[in-house]
Design a protein around this motif. Structure first.
Motif, PDB file in Angstrom:
ATOM      1  N   GLU A   1      10.399  61.192  -1.947  1.00  0.00           N
ATOM      2  CA  GLU A   1      11.532  61.321  -1.020  1.00  0.00           C
ATOM      3  C   GLU A   1      12.842  61.453  -1.789  1.00  0.00           C
ATOM      4  O   GLU A   1      13.734  62.214  -1.394  1.00  0.00           O
ATOM      5  CB  GLU A   1      11.575  60.107  -0.093  1.00  0.00           C
ATOM      6  N   SER A   2      12.964  60.730  -2.896  1.00  0.00           N
ATOM      7  CA  SER A   2      14.175  60.835  -3.708  1.00  0.00           C
ATOM      8  C   SER A   2      14.320  62.222  -4.319  1.00  0.00           C
ATOM      9  O   SER A   2      15.427  62.760  -4.409  1.00  0.00           O
ATOM     10  CB  SER A   2      14.161  59.778  -4.816  1.00  0.00           C
TER      11      SER A   2
ATOM     12  N   ALA B   1       8.992  57.922  -4.654  1.00  0.00           N
ATOM     13  CA  ALA B   1       9.861  58.770  -5.477  1.00  0.00           C
ATOM     14  C   ALA B   1       9.926  60.196  -4.954  1.00  0.00           C
ATOM     15  O   ALA B   1      10.897  60.919  -5.205  1.00  0.00           O
ATOM     16  CB  ALA B   1       9.377  58.767  -6.923  1.00  0.00           C
TER      17      ALA B   1
ATOM     18  N   MET C   1      17.295  64.813  -3.858  1.00  0.00           N
ATOM     19  CA  MET C   1      17.941  65.390  -5.039  1.00  0.00           C
ATOM     20  C   MET C   1      17.956  66.918  -4.948  1.00  0.00           C
ATOM     21  O   MET C   1      18.952  67.573  -5.270  1.00  0.00           O
ATOM     22  CB  MET C   1      17.194  64.943  -6.286  1.00  0.00           C
TER      23      MET C   1
END
Length: 297
Positions: free
Chosen positions: A278-279, A276, A283
């Protein structure tokens, strides 16, 4: 019962096997974190430069194909732990994903240097940036995780109009620890209280919105730049973070709030363990893309 991904459950189990933070040797813990960070595989960036910003050490990351913009990054660690070395890998990723320069600030830490040393150091860096021939011309944004999120918000409140956007990753904001998340099972309420005690110089500081910006007035908050708030479902700060985002929205601030389901406090810095992270990097890059400068003429 909070739902957690397997990696988060494993991280909590490992943490429970360690002594509580108030029993550790602070200097030894800092050195161990630096040793572990030095052993991490890191992405290449075009240039890494050490900077003395009027006495405050910083590190500037410049990615390939750099775009116009500068992220001032303030590291987490309960105000007490971590530094530019520990956040080196994360800052390299932040620079590469965003395409922007990242300036990581090595602010002074308690217990040797309690409040207001850290936010004063950040102010010094902001003033130094205004005089730098190159960096003063770039759109500026501020970013912080955990205690660094606190310092990022305080920087925006102390310096209205300087930043074109702000990113707060599970920010540590409320010394009263009054939101429901603090009753969470497997939380770290006692540890959080210890961090606040180290940071504050006096009991009165704990009621000062310059130390705990969750307490800031509506008048001050409504002047904040566009803000991204990232919370973690398994974090005692989840309600504090999301209540704050909703308050900003009610005040007319442009705000986006994202909850990382199944994640715990600290996941953002450990991308190899928590995908998460990396997300959230992506973002952040998307949120900052195309943002103008907050600097006033």
């Amino acid at each position: 019962m909070v739902r957690l991904f397997p990696a988060a459950r494993r991280a909590i189990a490992a943490e429970e096997a360690s002594p509580p933070v108030w029993e550790v040797d602070v200097a030894a813990q800092r050195e161990e974190a630096r040793r572990m960070a030095a052993a991490e595989a890191k992405e290449e960036v075009a240039q890494v430069t050490g900077i003395d910003a009027d006495g405050v050490p910083c590190r500037l990351y410049t990615p390939q194909d750099v775009r116009e913009g500068l992220i001032v990054h303030l590291h987490g660690g309960g105000f007490v732990f971590n530094d530019v070395e520990v956040h080196d890998r994360a800052c390299r990723k932040l620079a590469n994903r965003s395409g922007l320069r990242v300036l990581s600030v090595d602010y002074r830490r308690p217990p040797e240097h309690p409040y207001p040393a850290a936010p004063d150091d950040v102010d010094t860096v902001i003033k130094w940036l205004a005089d730098d021939q190159l960096l003063s011309t770039l759109p500026a944004y501020v970013h912080g995780d955990s205690a660094g999120g606190n310092l990022a918000l305080v920087a925006a409140l102390r310096n209205p109009g300087v930043f074109g956007a702000m990113v707060l990753v599970y920010p540590f904001l409320d010394p009263s620890m009054s939101t429901p998340g603090y009753t969470m099972e497997d939380g770290w309420s006692e540890e959080a209280a210890w961090y606040w005690k180290q940071y504050a110089s006096t009991e009165a500081d704990l009621r000062n919105p310059d130390l705990g910006p969750y307490l800031a007035s509506d008048e001050d908050l409504r002047n904040l730049p566009p803000t991204l708030v990232v919370s973690a479902e398994g974090d005692i700060l989840v309600d504090e973070n999301e209540d704050f985002a909703l308050r900003l929205a009610d005040l007319g601030v442009e705000v986006v709030a994202f909850r990382a389901v199944g994640q715990i406090h600290g996941f953002w810095r450990h991308g190899t363990t928590f995908p998460a992270a990396e997300s959230v990097m992506a973002m952040t890059a998307g949120f900052l893309s195309g943002r103008g400068s907050g600097r006033r003429p």
